[in-house]
Write an enzyme that holds these catalytic residues in place. Structure first.
Site, PDB file in Angstrom:
ATOM      1  N   PHE A   1       7.149 -48.721  35.786  1.00 52.38           N
ATOM      2  CA  PHE A   1       6.052 -49.488  36.389  1.00 52.38           C
ATOM      3  C   PHE A   1       6.220 -50.979  36.108  1.00 52.38           C
ATOM      4  O   PHE A   1       5.334 -51.652  35.626  1.00 52.38           O
ATOM      5  CB  PHE A   1       4.708 -48.959  35.864  1.00 52.38           C
ATOM      6  N   GLY A   2       7.410 -51.489  36.429  1.00 53.26           N
ATOM      7  CA  GLY A   2       7.660 -52.928  36.331  1.00 53.26           C
ATOM      8  C   GLY A   2       7.206 -53.593  37.624  1.00 53.26           C
ATOM      9  O   GLY A   2       6.396 -53.043  38.375  1.00 53.26           O
ATOM     10  N   ARG A   3       7.787 -54.777  37.891  1.00 53.03           N
ATOM     11  CA  ARG A   3       7.336 -55.558  39.055  1.00 53.03           C
ATOM     12  C   ARG A   3       7.454 -54.782  40.361  1.00 53.03           C
ATOM     13  O   ARG A   3       6.553 -54.796  41.187  1.00 53.03           O
ATOM     14  CB  ARG A   3       8.137 -56.842  39.171  1.00 53.03           C
ATOM     15  N   ILE A   4       8.604 -54.118  40.563  1.00 52.41           N
ATOM     16  CA  ILE A   4       8.814 -53.431  41.840  1.00 52.41           C
ATOM     17  C   ILE A   4       7.922 -52.193  41.925  1.00 52.41           C
ATOM     18  O   ILE A   4       7.264 -51.950  42.948  1.00 52.41           O
ATOM     19  CB  ILE A   4      10.316 -53.079  42.033  1.00 52.41           C
TER      20      ILE A   4
ATOM     21  N   GLY B   1      17.857 -52.831  49.589  1.00 51.19           N
ATOM     22  CA  GLY B   1      16.565 -53.169  48.963  1.00 51.19           C
ATOM     23  C   GLY B   1      16.132 -54.613  49.123  1.00 51.19           C
ATOM     24  O   GLY B   1      15.034 -54.899  49.573  1.00 51.19           O
TER      25      GLY B   1
ATOM     26  N   GLU C   1      28.953 -46.473  44.483  1.00 46.11           N
ATOM     27  CA  GLU C   1      28.901 -47.263  45.729  1.00 46.11           C
ATOM     28  C   GLU C   1      30.230 -47.967  46.003  1.00 46.11           C
ATOM     29  O   GLU C   1      30.845 -48.461  45.052  1.00 46.11           O
ATOM     30  CB  GLU C   1      27.787 -48.319  45.619  1.00 46.11           C
TER      31      GLU C   1
ATOM     32  N   HIS D   1      22.240 -49.692  50.321  1.00 43.39           N
ATOM     33  CA  HIS D   1      21.769 -50.665  49.314  1.00 43.39           C
ATOM     34  C   HIS D   1      21.158 -51.912  49.976  1.00 43.39           C
ATOM     35  O   HIS D   1      21.657 -53.029  49.806  1.00 43.39           O
ATOM     36  CB  HIS D   1      22.916 -51.039  48.362  1.00 43.39           C
TER      37      HIS D   1
ATOM     38  N   ALA E   1      16.461 -47.802  43.001  1.00 43.28           N
ATOM     39  CA  ALA E   1      16.735 -48.476  41.717  1.00 43.28           C
ATOM     40  C   ALA E   1      18.241 -48.553  41.474  1.00 43.28           C
ATOM     41  O   ALA E   1      18.878 -49.552  41.857  1.00 43.28           O
ATOM     42  CB  ALA E   1      16.004 -47.753  40.599  1.00 43.28           C
ATOM     43  N   ARG E   2      18.813 -47.531  40.874  1.00 43.97           N
ATOM     44  CA  ARG E   2      20.259 -47.496  40.650  1.00 43.97           C
ATOM     45  C   ARG E   2      20.743 -46.060  40.823  1.00 43.97           C
ATOM     46  O   ARG E   2      20.064 -45.111  40.404  1.00 43.97           O
ATOM     47  CB  ARG E   2      20.612 -47.999  39.245  1.00 43.97           C
TER      48      ARG E   2
ATOM     49  N   SER F   1       8.401 -45.745  30.201  1.00 46.87           N
ATOM     50  CA  SER F   1       8.687 -45.470  28.798  1.00 46.87           C
ATOM     51  C   SER F   1       8.327 -46.666  27.918  1.00 46.87           C
ATOM     52  O   SER F   1       8.222 -46.528  26.704  1.00 46.87           O
ATOM     53  CB  SER F   1      10.160 -45.100  28.620  1.00 46.87           C
TER      54      SER F   1
HETATM   55  C1  DGY Z   1      19.360 -56.071  42.553  1.00 47.08           C
HETATM   56  O1  DGY Z   1      18.904 -57.199  42.657  1.00 47.08           O
HETATM   57  O2  DGY Z   1      19.450 -55.481  41.486  1.00 47.08           O
HETATM   58  C2  DGY Z   1      19.873 -55.439  43.796  1.00 47.08           C
HETATM   59  O3  DGY Z   1      19.964 -54.052  43.661  1.00 47.08           O
HETATM   60  C3  DGY Z   1      21.224 -55.999  44.141  1.00 47.08           C
HETATM   61  O4  DGY Z   1      21.981 -56.020  43.001  1.00 47.08           O
END
Ligand code: DGY
Length: 324
Positions: A156-159, A291, A271, A289, A241-242, A180
């Site tokens: 629950f950070g900024r994004i 985002g 990726e 990717h 996220a990742r 966490s």
């Molecule tokens: C980020 O800003 O982390 C994007 O996924 C691109 O790296």
């Protein structure tokens, strides 16, 4: 005074490359080919600053150059699990990132994926383009609503917070969140949300699970076979996220066995390679990717890198120092 030499590993929006070229002795990557480990190593020995991004794996072996000239890795992006921050620090190299400016865009993309998976937009588009659409009918490609459903936000950070606001106020979703570290209670209560004590509880309750925690070793395969099995039947997994957070083989099985109804992915473990088992799943929406991929945001990310560089070379503390 001689300008500081900066090496940029990929193409950036033109307006930002212009400013870089004006203010610095900037080496730009006009053909946009990703750097090899050897090119990264040479850059560390040649420039005052290296401006990498997610496609540059800067691990301890890359950083192990005998005489690094680089004093700052000014990363273009918020995530930095591709950089061994600890190894950089031990060589006296500062690392910065670009938080905040991409939160809205990334949250928008999480919502895009939620809508696309729930409403089967990827499947529908493929059907139309393949000339296989036979026309409107009451039972054609039925999906699920978002309104009234429970969205579980992991991280629950900024994004994650921006996703909560969009999902609650835009789509009338009920929000539960797990983090966490700590939960921003004011954002959570504004969204009528509820913090849950464990990831497992969130997985058992959510109709949609959206991942917004950092990548790297600490969260590698967080969504493994066991955790995917905890998700509700008919639920959806979203990852902006990742890639390494999700065990892709386990996800492909969960999608093909019907353990969950669908997945919307913007990021992948290796990726730009996509696990073939995942690519074969009709109920997966797969984006490349994207985002932060709006011009406004990519320019803002560049401006944030510039701000960090100006501060660093002006002997001030950069705003976005990353700690190991
Ligand atoms: C980020 O800003 O982390 C994007 O996924 C691109 O790296």
């Amino acid at each position: 005074m001689a300008k500081h030499k900066v090496i940029v590993t990929r193409r950036w929006p033109e307006s930002i490359e212009q400013v870089l070229a004006e203010e610095f002795d900037a080496v730009l990557n006009k053909n946009d080919r990703p750097f090899s480990a050897e090119q990264l190593r040479s850059a560390l020995g040649e420039a005052d600053a290296l401006l990498p991004t997610v496609t540059d794996k800067i691990d301890a072996s890359v950083l192990d150059v005998s005489e690094p000239r680089v004093r700052i890795l000014a990363n273009y992006g918020v995530g930095y699990s591709h950089i061994d921050v600890f190894a950089a620090k031990s060589r006296g190299i500062v690392v910065t990132n670009t938080p905040e400016v991409l939160s809205e865009c990334t949250a928008d993309l999480a919502l895009t994926l939620m809508l696309m998976t729930a409403r089967r937009a990827g499947e529908g588009e493929r059907e139309v383009r393949a000339g296989k659409w036979s026309g409107w009918r009451p039972t054609h490609m039925l999906g699920s609503k978002l309104s009234g459903k429970t969205l579980g936000i992991v991280g629950f950070g900024r994004i994650g917070q921006k996703v909560a606001e969009r999902a609650h106020f835009g789509f009338g979703m009920n929000i539960i969140a797990f983090d966490s570290m700590s939960l921003n209670e004011s954002v959570l209560s504004r969204c009528d949300g509820e913090g849950v004590g464990t990831l497992d509880e969130l997985l058992k309750r959510a109709d949609f699970v959206s991942l917004h925690c950092p990548g790297g070793d600490s969260n590698r395969n967080l969504m493994n076979r066991e955790r995917l099995a905890m998700m509700k039947p008919g639920s959806f997994l979203i990852n902006t996220a990742r890639g390494e957070i999700v065990d892709e083989e386990a996800l492909a099985s969960a999608l093909s066995n019907g353990t969950i109804a669908g997945a919307g992915l913007d990021v992948y473990a290796a990726e730009p390679k996509i696990a073939p088992a995942l690519a074969a799943c009709e109920n997966a929406v797969l984006l490349p990717h994207l985002g932060s991929a709006s011009l406004e945001t990519r320019e803002a990310m560049g401006m944030r890198v510039l701000e960090n560089l100006r501060a660093f070379f002006g002997d001030e503390q950069p705003r976005d120092l990353v700690t190991s």
